[in-house]
Design a protein around this motif. Structure first.
Motif, PDB file in Angstrom:
ATOM      1  N   TYR A 523       8.135  23.343 -31.888  1.00 25.39           N
ATOM      2  CA  TYR A 523       8.882  24.569 -31.583  1.00 25.39           C
ATOM      3  C   TYR A 523       9.541  24.465 -30.206  1.00 25.39           C
ATOM      4  CZ  TYR A 523       9.673  29.454 -30.384  1.00 25.39           C
ATOM      5  OH  TYR A 523      10.254  30.632 -29.989  1.00 25.39           O
ATOM      6  N   GLU A 524       8.813  23.793 -29.276  1.00 28.10           N
ATOM      7  CA  GLU A 524       9.337  23.691 -27.903  1.00 28.10           C
ATOM      8  C   GLU A 524      10.676  22.976 -27.878  1.00 28.10           C
ATOM      9  OE1 GLU A 524       6.239  22.778 -28.697  1.00 28.10           O
ATOM     10  OE2 GLU A 524       5.256  24.548 -27.854  1.00 28.10           O
ATOM     11  N   LYS A 526      13.048  22.992 -30.124  1.00 21.09           N
ATOM     12  CA  LYS A 526      14.116  23.933 -30.486  1.00 21.09           C
ATOM     13  C   LYS A 526      14.417  24.851 -29.308  1.00 21.09           C
ATOM     14  CE  LYS A 526      13.519  24.191 -35.448  1.00 21.09           C
ATOM     15  NZ  LYS A 526      13.568  25.002 -36.631  1.00 21.09           N
ATOM     16  N   GLU A 527      13.347  25.280 -28.677  1.00 20.04           N
ATOM     17  CA  GLU A 527      13.507  26.198 -27.556  1.00 20.04           C
ATOM     18  C   GLU A 527      14.304  25.529 -26.432  1.00 20.04           C
ATOM     19  OE1 GLU A 527      10.323  29.438 -26.079  1.00 20.04           O
ATOM     20  OE2 GLU A 527       9.797  27.370 -25.693  1.00 20.04           O
ATOM     21  N   TYR A 579      10.988  35.796 -31.757  1.00 17.64           N
ATOM     22  CA  TYR A 579      10.454  34.745 -30.891  1.00 17.64           C
ATOM     23  C   TYR A 579      11.472  34.440 -29.798  1.00 17.64           C
ATOM     24  CZ  TYR A 579       6.935  33.888 -34.470  1.00 17.64           C
ATOM     25  OH  TYR A 579       5.903  34.026 -35.349  1.00 17.64           O
ATOM     26  N   THR A 581      13.153  31.828 -29.363  1.00 19.66           N
ATOM     27  CA  THR A 581      14.389  31.184 -29.867  1.00 19.66           C
ATOM     28  C   THR A 581      15.423  32.236 -30.249  1.00 19.66           C
ATOM     29  OG1 THR A 581      13.259  31.049 -31.979  1.00 19.66           O
ATOM     30  CG2 THR A 581      13.407  29.028 -30.699  1.00 19.66           C
TER      31      THR A 581
END
Length: 1851
Positions: A523-524, A526-527, A579, A581
């Protein structure tokens, strides 16, 4: 005094020597050996030297450094001793013992670098060894970071860096040491790259030779090699010898003109301070920042000569330089030396100098004066030579003829290349740590320097760096990924202009990461990718450049559009949870909005500022331009110099702590020159597709359209080439017929085309010309055949068939051979070689081939080509090169590659494209295309904002969304995007929850929902601010307002509206909840209350405290929203927006099935207030407003609250708008809408109208100037006050109007448009009849009554019913002027309305200013209508009204209750009915009978009317004469005003007297008596004396006779006595008037008839009463008259036998009938016997009479056929008279008239007609009445009648 620095050196010597001696090896040695030991020996020598000098600078640096460096180099010393020596060296550097300007400094520094980088020592244990390594790092850092470090050569710098890298990457060393090495490297990289601007790029050729020996820093073995190399120095000096650069002769100075001047050499000074060179000089830095330390004489004036021979800096002459320098204290002496030299070359321009700061030389600072004295003779000739690379050669000591060149760009390039190589993920030597380190240092390098202006570095960036970074973005190690992204940001932030396709690729990679569905993707990542985008988006104008360079480029992806879509999609959470993002995506979108909004704000500010500026400039008168600028420049110089001197001292106290600061310090010269150079180079190139640097929106639109077509064409080409080409030809993108070069160009430049299809298309034998053109698009010149082939085969996919390949290759070789000057014997040789290359490629790299055969060797390859070149061999070296090139790098066919091969191919294509003009990247000023960008982003952004606002609970996020909304609104307003703003408002309306909640819950829900309140505040605020561009959104705002209205949350001011009838002038649009309002009785509600259980009841009664609080919060919030501003600020709206707002308000109208009346009323009120706010431009919207009123009023079938509000509204508008001349006529015409309403509906709002009209006329009577308008107003007054039916023309129009036609009432409103000045409404108004006499003036003699009053006035009710004659359908029924009434069909009226109307009339009449020729007659007529209405107190009407009222009310109520089912639920229960009852306007709400107050009221009305008529009557003459006077002064084209008695009589006096007379017939005694008094006063008034006989006759015929007739009726049965008195007074009045005007009356031809009629009335009145009153009074009056007439000699005639005239006879014949004894009583002497009755012969008198009669035939309306009576033959009077004996029906019973046709009497053309009253106008009378009143029967039988005696008459 001895220099302190000497003591420092001596101290260090003892320390090191002591340590050496202490070392175990030395313990046993005798002093003799000390001499032999080289280390100790050299220290001994140094001691001696030091003892003999005063200042350390007296010896060369090398001298005192050498012993220490030998210790460092020695392999035999142990770690600690080496460490001590290193510490000493470090100390010398720190204390600045090495003077950078010393001529030998360079050599000393080189030795030091060499020794330290090759340090060797005997290892002991790892820990202590690391201490030594640590010290090595420390010395290297200090060395590079102190000013003397600038003397290091390129090679030394590379070695220093190499040593640090080794320590850094040696895993066996402790982490601490490795990290220290890392920090040291960071500082060094920072220094080197921060100094980049001070270096100049070297010329290509020079660089090539120079770099032959590359510094390959990459070590092959990873061991730490810290052994000393033998002869390190000599090695480096060899290198230096190679590098020696040509220098001009020692005494030559290059002047700016390029000439060379020789100067005397004796100027050279032997001062060792000044002989030091200047090591690190930028090629041109601003002289203002010259440091004060230069003044110590260490600086040298050195013009830098570029290789073009031109001076790179020609800012100022040296003299100017010096004058600047003088400004710092100690520069004076230095200048003398300079000036002397510059006099010898006056036109030479010397570059401002700069040098190391002198902190490193303590003595100088201590004793500046001394230093300056020594510099007296500093010579200009000690100057540096700057080679083409910008490296400055300082004139250091020339031992061995070697000159050391200070480091410059080469070492930076090498370092940069090495750092880049560290980041290569495909290199197996690179560990993660190394890659990380590489990225970290690259970050530092990019942060420190602007690399893009250095071609040699840019090449590395474009290719390797970008390539490695993109490869790193695919690794799954987060730290590498994040670091790569950081470096990418720095690259694209500063160098995107050079990296167009790299940036495109980078953004695509980020998009892939963001949209990746891969579950393993952290996920990081993408962030981080999103953060990277947001960061890029924040770069000013980045987004704009994306749009222009990609979206508006034919062959690039729509980067901006795709990213916007991606971000907006990504802002919507799939799971529903927000979130980071999602928020990041939103932030990126908002960044575009933020910047656009900021630019819009700036534009607004700038435009205002500019205006101010222009104003100020004009005020100044340009005085500042003359002298302001230079002086400011002067102060600037002075300040900076002072500042830099101050800096110098500070810098001495604290030396720089980092590489960057050090570089800043070393840069002290001019920075701007470099910038100017690059700026000159940077005249922007414009991509082919644009016409200018800033293409306009239309140009961009065209490009985008073309791009879409190209993409379609490309797709079609990729399926079927012919089809694609055809499509593009149809669309005009390719010319038709085909232009081969154009198509070839397209095939080459369009990267989206399928390479296979290109191959098939160009190799088609039908396209040979195209193939030639295609090959011509390549540039093969100067390329070896295999290189050219490689380029050629990358452009398409080579088909597999041999003939096709042959065709392609033949064309290729022909072209290649030609452009390269035919290097082979024949073309065929080239073809064979090309084929051989392809075969070799297959042989070397095709797996299938390699399985079977061993790949060909170079020898075999050569052998295969023996004798092919025209029977000779090709050049063997060339073949070898070709073989190696192909073997090492395959020629890759497109579409064949996979993996790394494919990657390499794609990358090479990208670089190729970047090198073409297609790679041009347009850089733009921020905010250039905000309009286009915003139109693309607003949709996704508002959607995302709405979603986030909806889903988020976090206040900051909600706030962010609201800010986003506000900014979007601001931009939309700035660019006038209505659709955007509408969309925004609609979204916000949704979030207010106002429209979605039910009304009952609304206060609670809204009050407790802070988000909804925020949305509401924002929505209202935005609509207040930017309402100008609101269109569709008004509907939604209105819907919200209605909900607030229903829920009673609006401020009181908005629901209270003006009202005419309410005592306080206000009425609330919201009903109070009262039982009566629900139509329930109080008892019923009491029963309800009893039946409710306690619990329920309490639940209903008081809402919970929370609900109360919520409601309070809601009310407060709405108050803050200030919805009223929408109305008050509407005057500032653009017209279009205003019209939309009005449309929205009008749309809430009774059309819909389930409309709510109160809603409509609320909207109507808003509409009215808005119209009034906009009264300055009301004409633009009036039509719309009027149509709406038409719809509401005219179509209403029953009265209701809405209709009542509409009527009041229309009047309120009229009151306020009549003052505006442009619209007043239209407004007044619109009041006719009220006349078009259905009469029952109008009568129910009569009170409102009457009060409104009163107000209107009170405020605006002076503004009404037109008869038509007055006609409208008076018609209205009559309709509402007296219940007159509105003029048929209006009713007819409105009833016939098709219900579907809506409000198209122009036709119905007859003359609506102001343009129609004349007025043809299809009815004839009074005013018009009155007016017409002016157009055709009838001769006076024709009639006894002027036509002026002969307009057709309506007869009494019964008579009107009887008029059945078929006349053309005139809209005004005929009027009998011989009747006192106007014969109006009066409906029931409302007393208060009547009162108010009368008050209004009296207001007009009593103010002379308001009575005008335009309204006088209308006024009179209106008074008469009210007289009729108020007659007898209007009892009959009143009763009827009562019944009607309660009927309709109950009906309305019932209806309301039926509706309640649906409506109340929607409105939230509480209300009983959706249909609001209009007020019922009875005078009181009681049912029983007539209220007591009514009598006084009606009495008052009648008295007022009497008074009004009297006032008008008395003032009429004055008024008319003043008008006539006025008209004489003002030449008007209007109708002429006459003030003669005839006009006055017909248009004023007569109608008024008729009105007063009618009140004399009132049933109320008081009114009758008063009226009679007034009538008497009026008839005897002095003004009337001017009337002539005819007028007086008409007074009898029209006023007195009809009055007397009416008084014969039984008007007031209850008041018999009163009636007697009235009749008596009437008769008395008759005789008085007769006698007063006897003389003029005598002149009438019809006098006899008049007199007989009077006698007739005397007769009737004698018999009318029951008391004696009349019996006594009548004879008295008659006696009076007879006596007067007799006295006047009327009865006497000289001609007759008896002496009496015929009249005498006739008189007595008549009187005998009722007073047989009177004659005897009065004239005893003249009694004549009955048989002596004179027969009237046709003598001259009779003839005279008949002539007179026939002379005045009354005109009769041609429309009416004359009844047969007119042709009756002459008949003798007497026999006729006998018929009177048949009793006539009582005059008060009209029904008899219905059976008989009406009679129209004409004067009979017979001499016998003396006895008939000659009524010269057609009189429509009741035949019964005629018989009763006529002295001669009027219905003679046809044929002659026998005469009878008088006796019959007596019967």
């Amino acid at each position: 005094m001895v220099d302190k620095n000497i003591y420092i050196v001596q101290g260090e010597i003892s320390t090191v020597v002591g340590a050496i001696k202490r070392n175990s090896r030395w313990n046993t040695h005798t002093p003799l050996d000390e001499e032999q030991d080289p280390l100790l020996n050299s220290f001994g020598h140094l001691k001696e030297i030091l003892n003999n000098i005063k200042v350390i600078s007296d010896v060369e640096p090398n001298v005192f450094l050498r012993p220490f460096l030998e210790v460092v180099r020695s392999e035999d010393t142990t770690g600690p001793i080496t460490g001590l020596a290193l510490t000493s060296v470090n100390k010398f550097l720190s204390y600045g013992l090495l003077d950078a300007n010393h001529e030998a400094a360079g050599e000393a520094i080189e030795n030091m670098a060499d020794a330290v980088t090759h340090a060797r020592f005997v290892g002991t244990d790892p820990a202590s060894d690391e201490v030594v390594l640590m010290k090595i790092l420390q010395v290297l850092r200090t060395l590079l970071l102190t000013p003397v470090g600038a003397h290091l050569t390129n090679e030394s710098v590379c070695e220093i860096m190499q040593s640090c890298f080794r320590i850094c990457f040696e895993t066996r060393l402790s982490e601490l040491l490795r990290k220290s090495a890392e920090h040291t490297l960071v500082d060094m990289v920072q220094l080197l790259f921060s100094r980049l601007p001070q270096f100049k790029e070297e010329a290509k050729s020079y660089m090539g030779a120079n770099m032959k020996k590359a510094y390959n820093i990459m070590w092959k073995n990873k061991r730490v090699q810290l052994k000393m190399r033998a002869g390190g120095i000599s090695e480096s000096s060899k290198w230096k010898k190679q590098k020696r650069s040509p220098r001009p002769p020692r005494h030559m100075v290059r002047s700016s003109s390029g000439q060379t001047e020789t100067s005397p050499s004796n100027a050279l000074s032997n001062n060792n301070l000044s002989t030091g060179g200047v090591p690190f000089i930028d090629e041109g830095l601003s002289r203002t920042s010259l440091p004060a330390s230069d003044s110590t004489g260490s600086s040298i004036c050195s013009p830098s000569t570029t290789d073009s021979g031109l001076d790179s800096c020609s800012k100022a002459t040296s003299k100017e330089d010096l004058s600047d320098l003088e400004q710092c204290g100690s520069a004076v002496d230095l200048t003398c030396g300079r000036v002397s030299s510059s006099t010898q070359s006056e036109n030479r321009r010397a570059e401002p100098t700069q040098s190391t700061s002198v902190e490193s030389i303590p003595e100088v600072l201590e004793d500046k004066e001394a230093g300056a004295d020594q510099s007296d003779t500093t010579s200009v000739h000690d100057m540096d030579y700057v080679n083409p690379r910008g490296v400055r050669f300082t004139q250091t000591t020339q031992r061995d003829g070697a000159s050391l060149i200070p480091y410059g760009l080469p070492c930076l390039r090498e370092l940069f290349r090495f750092l880049i190589s560290l980041t290569n993920p495909h290199d197996r030597h690179n560990t993660d740590a190394m890659m990380h380190m590489g990225l970290q240092l690259l970050t530092v390098a990019l942060e420190s320097a602007q690399i893009s202006s250095y071609q040699s570095l840019l090449v590395l960036v474009k290719d390797e760096l970008c390539r490695h970074l993109f490869q790193l973005l695919n690794v799954d190690r987060m730290n590498l990924y994040a670091s790569s992204i950081r470096v990418c940001f720095l690259l694209f932030e500063s160098m995107r202009a050079h990296l167009k396709f790299q940036l495109e690729m980078y953004l695509k990679i980020l998009m892939d990461v963001i949209t990746s569905e891969n579950m393993k993707m952290p996920y990081e990542m993408k962030e981080t990718a999103l953060e990277a985008l947001v960061q890029l988006w924040r770069i000013p104008s980045f987004v704009t450049e994306l749009y222009i360079n990609y979206d508006c480029d034919f062959y690039c992806t729509n980067m901006f559009e795709d990213l916007t879509k991606l971000l907006s999609k990504n802002a919507f959470p799939v799971s529903g949870q927000l979130y980071t993002t999602h928020l990041l995506s939103l932030e990126a979108l908002l960044t575009v909005i933020d910047s656009t909004e900021a630019h819009c704000q700036n534009k607004v500010l700038n435009s205002t500022a500019q205006q101010e500026h222009t104003e100020n400039a004009s005020a100044d008168g340009g005085s500042s331009h003359g002298n302001g600028a230079p002086s400011s420049a002067g102060t600037l110089h002075a300040n900076t110099n002072g500042l830099s001197s101050l800096k110098t001292e500070n810098q001495y106290k604290c030396p720089p702590t980092s590489g960057h600061l050090m570089a800043e310090k070393m840069r002290m010269g001019r920075r701007d020159q470099a910038d100017i150079d690059t700026a000159e180079k940077r005249t922007p190139k414009i991509p082919h597709r644009f016409l200018s640097c800033l293409p306009n929106s239309q140009e961009l639109l065209d490009i985008k359209t073309k791009k879409k077509l190209l993409i379609t064409g490309t797709e079609q080409f990729n399926q079927k080439p012919k089809k694609g080409i055809q499509f593009l030809q149809e669309k005009g993108l390719l010319s038709s017929p085909m232009d081969t070069s154009q198509v070839a160009q397209w095939l080459r430049e369009n990267p989206r085309l399928d390479k296979k299809m290109i191959g098939e298309y160009v190799s088609d034998r039908n396209h040979m010309e195209l193939l030639d053109s295609f090959v011509n698009t390549f540039t093969f010149q100067g390329l070896r055949i295999d290189e050219a082939l490689r380029l050629y085969l990358e452009a398409f996919r080579l088909p597999g068939e041999a003939p096709v390949i042959q065709r392609l290759l033949e064309t290729f070789t022909d072209n290649w051979h030609k452009v390269n000057g035919s290097p082979f014997m024949t073309n065929d040789a080239g073809f064979a070689l090309a084929y051989a290359v392809i075969m070799l490629n297959t042989d070397q790299h095709n797996h299938n081939v390699r399985k079977q055969n061993i790949p060909m060797t170079v020898e075999q390859f050569k052998k295969n080509l023996k004798g092919v070149n025209g029977n000779k061999d090709f050049d063997q070296d060339m073949l070898e090169d070709i073989y190696n090139a192909i073997k090492n790098e395959e020629i890759v066919m497109p579409d064949e590659q996979t993996g790394l091969v494919k990657e390499n191919y794609v990358w090479s294509v990208l670089l190729h494209r970047g090198a073409t003009p297609e790679g041009l990247f347009l850089q733009l000023p921020a905010g250039s295309y905000d309009h286009d960008l915003f139109s693309m982003t607003w949709g996704p952004t508002i959607a995302a904002l709405s979603y986030v606002f909806d889903k988020s609970l976090d206040d900051t996020i909600i706030q962010k969304a609201i800010t986003g909304f506000r900014k979007c609104a601001m931009i939309a307003a700035h660019y006038g995007f209505s659709d955007v703003f509408d969309n925004l408002i609609i979204s916000l309306c949704k979030f207010t929850t106002l429209s979605s909640e039910s009304v009952e819950n609304l206060p609670t829900v809204f009050g407790s929902n802070s988000k909804a309140q925020t949305a509401a505040k924002t929505m209202f605020d935005l609509s207040h601010r930017h309402g100008n561009i609101l269109r569709e959104g008004w509907k939604n705002i209105l819907e919200s307002m209605l909900q607030l209205f229903r829920a009673e949350l609006l401020p009181k001011a908005m629901v209270e509206v003006e009202d005419f009838v309410e005592p306080n002038g206000k009425i609330s649009l919201q009903r109070e909840e009262t039982p009566s309002n629900r139509g329930e009785s109080a008892v019923l509600s009491f029963v309800n209350w009893l039946t409710l259980s306690g619990a329920e009841q309490s639940g209903l009664r008081s809402p919970s405290t929370e609900n109360q609080e919520a409601k309070q919060a809601a009310i407060l919030c709405i108050k803050q929203c200030d919805p009223e501003k929408l109305i008050t600020e509407s005057k500032f709206l653009q017209l279009e927006s205003l019209q939309e707002l009005m449309k929205a308000l009008i749309s809430v109208s009774p059309d819909e099935e389930n409309y709510d009346e109160e809603d409509s009323a609320f909207c109507l009120e808003m509409l009215l207030r808005i119209v009034l706010e906009n009264r300055d431009r009301v004409s633009c919207v009036w039509q719309t407003v009027r149509d709406h009123f038409f719809h509401l009023c005219v179509h209403a079938t029953e009265s209701c609250f809405l209709v009542e509000r509409a009527v009041v509204g229309l009047l309120r508008l009229a009151i306020r708008l009549l003052r505006r001349e442009d619209i007043s006529s239209q407004v007044l015409l619109s009041l006719r809408l009220l006349l078009m309403m259905k009469p029952p509906v109008l009568s129910r709002v009569s009170r409102e109208v009457s009060y409104g009209l009163h107000e209107l006329l009170k405020t605006n009577a002076a503004n009404i100037h037109c008869t038509d308008d007055w006609y409208t107003l008076f018609s209205l007054l009559e309709c509402i006050g007296a219940g007159v039916k509105p003029p048929a023309s209006f009713q007819f129009a409105s009833t016939n109007s098709d219900p579907d036609t809506g409000a198209q009432s122009d036709s119905e409103l007859s003359s609506h448009h102001p343009s129609e000045v004349t007025f043809d409404p299809g009815y004839t108004s009074d005013s018009e009849v009155y007016t017409k006499h002016n157009k055709s003036r009838i001769p006076r003699s024709m009639t006894d009554v002027d036509m002026m009053s002969s307009g057709w006035l309506v007869v009494s009710k019964a008579a009107a019913a009887a008029v059945s004659v078929k006349a053309p359908p005139l809209h005004h029924p005929l009027v009998n002027q011989y009747s006192l009434t106007l014969g109006q069909d009066l409906g029931q009226h409302d007393t208060k309305s009547l009162l108010k109307c009368v008050e209004t009339l009296s207001f007009i009449v009593r103010d002379a200013a308001h009575v005008t020729p335009h309204n006088f007659e209308l006024c009179v007529r209106a008074i008469r209508v009210f007289v009729e209405a108020s007659l007898n107190g209007g009892y009959r009407n009143h009763d009827k009204k009562k019944i009607h009222k309660y009927d309709s009310k109950s009906r309305l109520r019932r209806k309301g209750r039926d509706k309640d089912g649906g409506g109340a639920a929607r409105r939230g229960g509480g209300r009983a009915s959706n249909q609001r009852l209009s007020r019922s306007h009875s005078d009181d709400e009681e049912d029983e009978g007539v209220p007591a107050s009514y009598h006084t009221v009606s009495l008052q009305v009648s008295q007022d009317l009497l008074d009004l008529m009297h006032t008008l009557h008395t003032r009429a003459a004055n008024i008319y004469s003043s008008w006539a006077e006025e008209q004489r002064h003002v030449e008007t084209s209007g109708r002429k005003i006459e003030a003669d008695s005839q006009t006055l009589w017909s248009s004023c006096w007569c109608p008024l007297l008729q009105g007063i007379a009618w009140l004399c017939c009132d049933a109320r005694r008081q009114v009758r008596m008063q009226a009679l008094t007034y009538l008497q006063r009026a008839l005897l008034v002095h003004d009337l004396q001017t009337l002539d006989a005819t007028e007086w006759e008409s007074c009898f015929n029209k006023v007195l006779f009809p009055l007397l007739t009416k008084l014969l009726d039984n008007i007031s049965p209850a008041d018999v006595g009163g009636m007697e008195e009235t009749r008596m007074r009437a008769c008395t009045l008759l005789s008085k008037v007769f006698l007063q005007h006897l003389s003029p009356l005598l002149s009438l031809p019809t006098f006899a008839a008049l007199w007989l009629t009077i006698l007739d009335f005397m007769d009737k009145y004698m018999h009318a009463g029951s008391s004696d009153l009349l019996l006594e009074a009548i004879p008295e009056s008659l006696k009076n008259m007879l006596l007067v007439m007799d006295t006047a000699g009327i009865f006497h005639s000289a001609d007759s036998r008896t002496g009496y005239s015929d009249l005498w006879e006739i008189t007595w014949e008549r009187i005998v009938c009722f007073l047989p004894l009177l004659r005897e009583e009065l004239f005893k002497q003249t009694i004549i016997t009955g048989n002596n009755t004179p027969h009237i012969s046709s003598g001259p008198a009779a003839q005279h009479h008949s002539n007179l009669l026939s002379a005045d035939p009354g005109p009769s309306p041609p429309a009416e056929p004359l009844p047969p009576t007119d042709q009756a033959p002459p008949s003798p009077p007497l026999p006729v008279r006998s018929e009177r004996s048949s009793p006539a029906p009582p005059p008060s019973s009209p029904p008899s008239s219905i059976s008989q046709p009406p009679l129209i009497l004409q004067p009979l053309a017979s001499p016998l007609q003396v006895g008939v009253p000659p009524m010269s106008l057609p009189i429509i009378l009741n035949p019964a009445l005629i018989e009763a009143t006529s002295p001669v029967p009027l219905l003679p039988p046809p044929g002659p009648r026998p005469t009878t005696g008088p006796s019959e008459q007596v019967n």
